[in-house]
Design a protein around this motif. Structure first.
Motif, PDB file in Angstrom:
ATOM      1  N   ALA A  59       7.691  12.001   3.103  1.00 50.81           N
ATOM      2  CA  ALA A  59       7.537  12.513   1.743  1.00 50.81           C
ATOM      3  C   ALA A  59       8.862  12.507   0.978  1.00 50.81           C
ATOM      4  O   ALA A  59       8.927  12.082  -0.173  1.00 50.81           O
ATOM      5  CB  ALA A  59       6.963  13.926   1.800  1.00 50.81           C
ATOM      6  N   GLY A 117      11.974  11.118  -0.250  1.00 55.06           N
ATOM      7  CA  GLY A 117      12.526   9.771  -0.344  1.00 55.06           C
ATOM      8  C   GLY A 117      13.199   9.579  -1.677  1.00 55.06           C
ATOM      9  O   GLY A 117      13.564  10.550  -2.354  1.00 55.06           O
ATOM     10  N   LEU A 118      13.322   8.331  -2.060  1.00 55.60           N
ATOM     11  CA  LEU A 118      13.964   8.036  -3.341  1.00 55.60           C
ATOM     12  C   LEU A 118      13.285   8.808  -4.469  1.00 55.60           C
ATOM     13  O   LEU A 118      13.936   9.288  -5.394  1.00 55.60           O
ATOM     14  CB  LEU A 118      13.877   6.541  -3.622  1.00 55.60           C
ATOM     15  CG  LEU A 118      14.603   5.647  -2.607  1.00 55.60           C
ATOM     16  CD1 LEU A 118      14.266   4.186  -2.847  1.00 55.60           C
ATOM     17  CD2 LEU A 118      16.099   5.865  -2.700  1.00 55.60           C
ATOM     18  N   ASN A 126      12.012  11.763  -4.630  1.00 55.42           N
ATOM     19  CA  ASN A 126      12.477  13.137  -4.832  1.00 55.42           C
ATOM     20  C   ASN A 126      13.806  13.184  -5.549  1.00 55.42           C
ATOM     21  O   ASN A 126      14.080  14.092  -6.306  1.00 55.42           O
ATOM     22  CB  ASN A 126      12.708  13.828  -3.484  1.00 55.42           C
ATOM     23  CG  ASN A 126      11.441  13.959  -2.700  1.00 55.42           C
ATOM     24  OD1 ASN A 126      10.794  12.953  -2.429  1.00 55.42           O
ATOM     25  ND2 ASN A 126      11.068  15.163  -2.377  1.00 55.42           N
ATOM     26  N   ILE A 158       4.700  -1.439  -1.737  1.00 51.98           N
ATOM     27  CA  ILE A 158       5.664  -0.357  -2.019  1.00 51.98           C
ATOM     28  C   ILE A 158       6.907  -0.589  -1.165  1.00 51.98           C
ATOM     29  O   ILE A 158       8.037  -0.519  -1.649  1.00 51.98           O
ATOM     30  CB  ILE A 158       5.052   1.042  -1.738  1.00 51.98           C
ATOM     31  CG1 ILE A 158       3.923   1.342  -2.730  1.00 51.98           C
ATOM     32  CG2 ILE A 158       6.119   2.126  -1.804  1.00 51.98           C
ATOM     33  CD1 ILE A 158       3.244   2.694  -2.540  1.00 51.98           C
ATOM     34  N   PHE A 216       3.071  10.362  -5.547  1.00 50.72           N
ATOM     35  CA  PHE A 216       4.035   9.427  -4.942  1.00 50.72           C
ATOM     36  C   PHE A 216       4.897  10.181  -3.950  1.00 50.72           C
ATOM     37  O   PHE A 216       5.144   9.734  -2.840  1.00 50.72           O
ATOM     38  CB  PHE A 216       4.908   8.785  -6.027  1.00 50.72           C
ATOM     39  CG  PHE A 216       5.925   7.823  -5.464  1.00 50.72           C
ATOM     40  CD1 PHE A 216       5.540   6.579  -4.969  1.00 50.72           C
ATOM     41  CD2 PHE A 216       7.266   8.160  -5.415  1.00 50.72           C
ATOM     42  CE1 PHE A 216       6.468   5.695  -4.428  1.00 50.72           C
ATOM     43  CE2 PHE A 216       8.206   7.265  -4.880  1.00 50.72           C
ATOM     44  CZ  PHE A 216       7.801   6.042  -4.393  1.00 50.72           C
ATOM     45  N   SER A 217       5.341  11.359  -4.380  1.00 47.93           N
ATOM     46  CA  SER A 217       6.276  12.109  -3.556  1.00 47.93           C
ATOM     47  C   SER A 217       5.657  12.534  -2.231  1.00 47.93           C
ATOM     48  O   SER A 217       6.338  12.569  -1.216  1.00 47.93           O
ATOM     49  CB  SER A 217       6.774  13.325  -4.333  1.00 47.93           C
ATOM     50  OG  SER A 217       7.804  13.926  -3.613  1.00 47.93           O
ATOM     51  N   SER A 271       3.541  10.846  -0.623  1.00 44.13           N
ATOM     52  CA  SER A 271       3.120   9.617   0.084  1.00 44.13           C
ATOM     53  C   SER A 271       1.598   9.505   0.191  1.00 44.13           C
ATOM     54  O   SER A 271       1.081   9.111   1.230  1.00 44.13           O
ATOM     55  CB  SER A 271       3.699   9.562   1.499  1.00 44.13           C
ATOM     56  OG  SER A 271       5.046   9.916   1.543  1.00 44.13           O
ATOM     57  N   VAL A 300      -2.237   5.976   0.432  1.00 40.19           N
ATOM     58  CA  VAL A 300      -2.056   4.665   1.065  1.00 40.19           C
ATOM     59  C   VAL A 300      -2.237   4.709   2.588  1.00 40.19           C
ATOM     60  O   VAL A 300      -2.025   3.714   3.267  1.00 40.19           O
ATOM     61  CB  VAL A 300      -0.677   4.066   0.716  1.00 40.19           C
ATOM     62  CG1 VAL A 300      -0.659   3.652  -0.740  1.00 40.19           C
ATOM     63  CG2 VAL A 300       0.447   5.039   1.008  1.00 40.19           C
ATOM     64  N   SER A 360      11.301   7.351   4.969  1.00 42.93           N
ATOM     65  CA  SER A 360      10.091   7.001   4.205  1.00 42.93           C
ATOM     66  C   SER A 360       9.603   5.604   4.565  1.00 42.93           C
ATOM     67  O   SER A 360       8.410   5.377   4.740  1.00 42.93           O
ATOM     68  CB  SER A 360      10.366   7.052   2.696  1.00 42.93           C
ATOM     69  OG  SER A 360      10.673   8.360   2.296  1.00 42.93           O
ATOM     70  N   SER A 390       7.511   5.232   7.640  1.00 47.60           N
ATOM     71  CA  SER A 390       6.126   5.708   7.512  1.00 47.60           C
ATOM     72  C   SER A 390       5.269   4.679   6.788  1.00 47.60           C
ATOM     73  O   SER A 390       4.063   4.603   6.988  1.00 47.60           O
ATOM     74  CB  SER A 390       6.090   7.052   6.782  1.00 47.60           C
ATOM     75  OG  SER A 390       6.326   6.891   5.400  1.00 47.60           O
ATOM     76  N   MET A 391       5.916   3.874   5.919  1.00 46.89           N
ATOM     77  CA  MET A 391       5.150   2.828   5.233  1.00 46.89           C
ATOM     78  C   MET A 391       4.783   1.718   6.214  1.00 46.89           C
ATOM     79  O   MET A 391       3.635   1.281   6.281  1.00 46.89           O
ATOM     80  CB  MET A 391       5.985   2.232   4.103  1.00 46.89           C
ATOM     81  CG  MET A 391       6.333   3.225   3.019  1.00 46.89           C
ATOM     82  SD  MET A 391       7.404   2.447   1.807  1.00 46.89           S
ATOM     83  CE  MET A 391       8.099   3.886   1.015  1.00 46.89           C
TER      84      MET A 391
HETATM   85  N1  PHE Z   1       7.169   9.741  -0.697  1.00 42.63           N
HETATM   86  C1  PHE Z   1       8.145   8.713  -0.760  1.00 42.63           C
HETATM   87  C2  PHE Z   1       9.233   9.075  -1.780  1.00 42.63           C
HETATM   88  O1  PHE Z   1       9.193  10.108  -2.393  1.00 42.63           O
HETATM   89  C3  PHE Z   1       7.554   7.377  -1.103  1.00 42.63           C
HETATM   90  C4  PHE Z   1       6.360   6.951  -0.311  1.00 42.63           C
HETATM   91  C5  PHE Z   1       5.220   6.495  -0.949  1.00 42.63           C
HETATM   92  C6  PHE Z   1       6.407   6.947   1.088  1.00 42.63           C
HETATM   93  C7  PHE Z   1       4.123   6.073  -0.234  1.00 42.63           C
HETATM   94  C8  PHE Z   1       5.292   6.508   1.832  1.00 42.63           C
HETATM   95  C9  PHE Z   1       4.145   6.067   1.165  1.00 42.63           C
HETATM   96  O2  PHE Z   1      10.140   8.341  -1.983  1.00 42.63           O
END
Ligand code: PHE
Length: 450
Positions: A22, A24-25, A27, A104, A225-226, A228, A231, A330, A333-334
């Motif tokens: 969660a 990542g960039l 935040n 992503i 997005f934050s 995650s 997806v 992050s 996890s993708m």
């Molecule tokens: N949550 C991550 C972030 O804040 C981005 C992210 C998106 C990670 C989707 C995994 C899946 O940067």
């Protein structure tokens, strides 16, 4: 289908991995400037409310589906289907999630590559190699290709080692380091001229802005997005949680950690921006808002570090280390999303799956690097603004409408035996059935037509 499944060894391991995903960039480059430009603490409260009222229920949907099925998103969603049509929908949503998260990753790896390049540049500064440092911090296709590739290799390296020995091990090492670096940096930046002004802009509430619907919707997008969501990332991490764990509590902790770190990052970013302003550096964009996104990280802040002389080199080192860590926890996890699918549904070994998908993602990154002006923002908005919320909608539909309510409750009761008497079960089913899908549709409608 016979490969043994991984599982997190402890609650702490899961919390570090999931909050690592969660945090990542998003935040660091999104939340703080968004808050400052949209009513300071007023935005913060709105965001907190939305995160708990909408993003948390959506996160729970993914965690519960994942742990129930103990499988990747495609298999998991199909297992909830009531007939061939919902099974096909499950496959489609799972596949779309996999494609989305891979895309992503392909842009995320480019930006993370910049973080890595700036990190190495500060090492070069320490070693008094100014020309190396200058090359590393100047935009260039060769630099981008090299560092994107290094970052993807790092991601493959961690994921290939497996759930416990790769993802969990690295997340439990890296996340506490991230927090320590963040706190140290805040302590230092607060002593500089201009920091208090930044703090004021960040925290003094302007409640007039809260009613702004555009703001509400963008806060919701940011929350998705934050965390995650949409997806299959949280779904697959959920599938590695033991049946003894209390899911609503774990999900709550992940949400709190994600928001907490975003809020704490604001205590660094906003004061740092106003320190830069005091030093004569431009911090506003053409529309009068604060510079956010990549521009903040690779232009505003480095200019500020450069003004700080010798100390600036160390601060830059710490900052880009922080960013690299946030990115890596992050990105793993993708990558795990498509890798778990290949392992479980196509019997491909983990290392091979990771490498194969990593190479494909890398090729897409390459395409983006070479056509940056056209493709970068296109891929970012197609995946994070359009695809993620839409997929989040379908996850909510699967849990709220397709999966039988008794099945959902039975899963939650594992690790939380009296769930049916608790607050969570009184509120959440209604949310996931009605409020979440409607809110997501509202965001979507606003984006398409608003
Ligand atoms: N949550 C991550 C972030 O804040 C981005 C992210 C998106 C990670 C989707 C995994 C899946 O940067």
């Amino acid at each position: 289908m016979s490969a043994p499944r991984g599982e997190f060894s402890s609650r702490f391991g899961f919390l570090m991995a999931a909050s690592g995903s969660a945090v990542g960039l998003g935040n660091i480059w999104g939340f703080p400037t968004n808050a400052a430009s949209n009513g300071g603490a007023a935005f913060l409260f709105t965001y907190l409310f939305l995160a708990f009222a909408l993003a948390y229920p959506a996160l729970m949907a993914e965690l519960i589906i994942g742990r129930h099925a103990k499988a990747n998103a495609v298999t998991a969603l199909r297992s909830l289907a009531r007939g061939p049509r919902t099974a096909a929908l499950g496959t489609a949503v799972g596949m779309a999630g996999m494609v989305t998260v891979s895309l992503i990753l392909s842009f995320y790896a480019i930006v993370s590559g910049w973080m890595l390049a700036f990190l190495v540049a500060s090492v070069a500064d320490i070693m008094r190699l100014p020309s190396v440092s200058a090359w590393l911090t100047t935009t260039g296709v060769v630099r981008d290709v090299i560092f994107t590739a290094i970052f993807i290799v790092l991601t493959i390296f961690v994921v290939s080692a497996g759930v416990r020995h790769g993802i969990e091990k690295w997340a439990t090492r890296l996340m506490p380091s991230l927090l320590i670096i963040l706190v140290l940096l805040i302590g230092y930046v607060m002593t500089l001229n201009g920091a208090m002004e930044g703090l004021r802009v960040y925290l003094v509430p302007d409640f007039g802005r809260v009613a702004d619907t555009g703001l509400l919707l963008s806060a919701l997008g940011q929350a998705f997005f934050s965390l995650s969501l949409g997806v299959g990332t949280m779904l697959i991490y959920g599938s590695y949680i033991s049946k003894h764990e209390n899911l609503p509590a774990l999900g709550g902790m992940v949400t709190l950690l994600d928001i907490g770190i975003a809020v704490i990052a604001g205590l660094l970013i906003l004061p740092a921006m106003y320190v830069a302003l005091a030093g004569g550096i431009e911090i506003y964009n053409d529309d009068g808002g604060l510079i956010a996104g990549p521009g903040l990280i690779i232009a505003v802040l480095p200019a500020m570090f450069a003004q700080m002389g010798e100390a600036g080199i160390l601060v830059a080192l710490a900052f880009f280390l922080l960013m690299t860590i946030a990115s890596l926890t992050s990105s793993i996890s993708m990558l795990e999303v498509p890798v778990s699918y290949c392992i479980e549904n196509h019997n491909i070994a983990r290392l091979k799956a990771g490498t194969l998908i990593g190479v494909v993602v890398g090729l897409v990154s390459l395409l983006i690097v070479y056509n940056f002006d056209v493709l970068f923002s296109l891929v970012v908005s197609a995946t994070t603004e359009y695809s993620q919320p839409l997929l989040g909608f379908f996850f909510a539909v699967f849990v709220g409408w397709i999966w039988h309510r008794d099945g959902v409750l039975a899963e939650i009761r594992q690790g939380c035996p009296d769930a049916d008497n608790g607050l969570f079960w009184r509120i959440w089913p209604f949310y996931i059935r009605f409020i979440c899908p409607l809110a997501i549709l509202a965001v979507y409608g606003q984006m398409l037509f608003g």
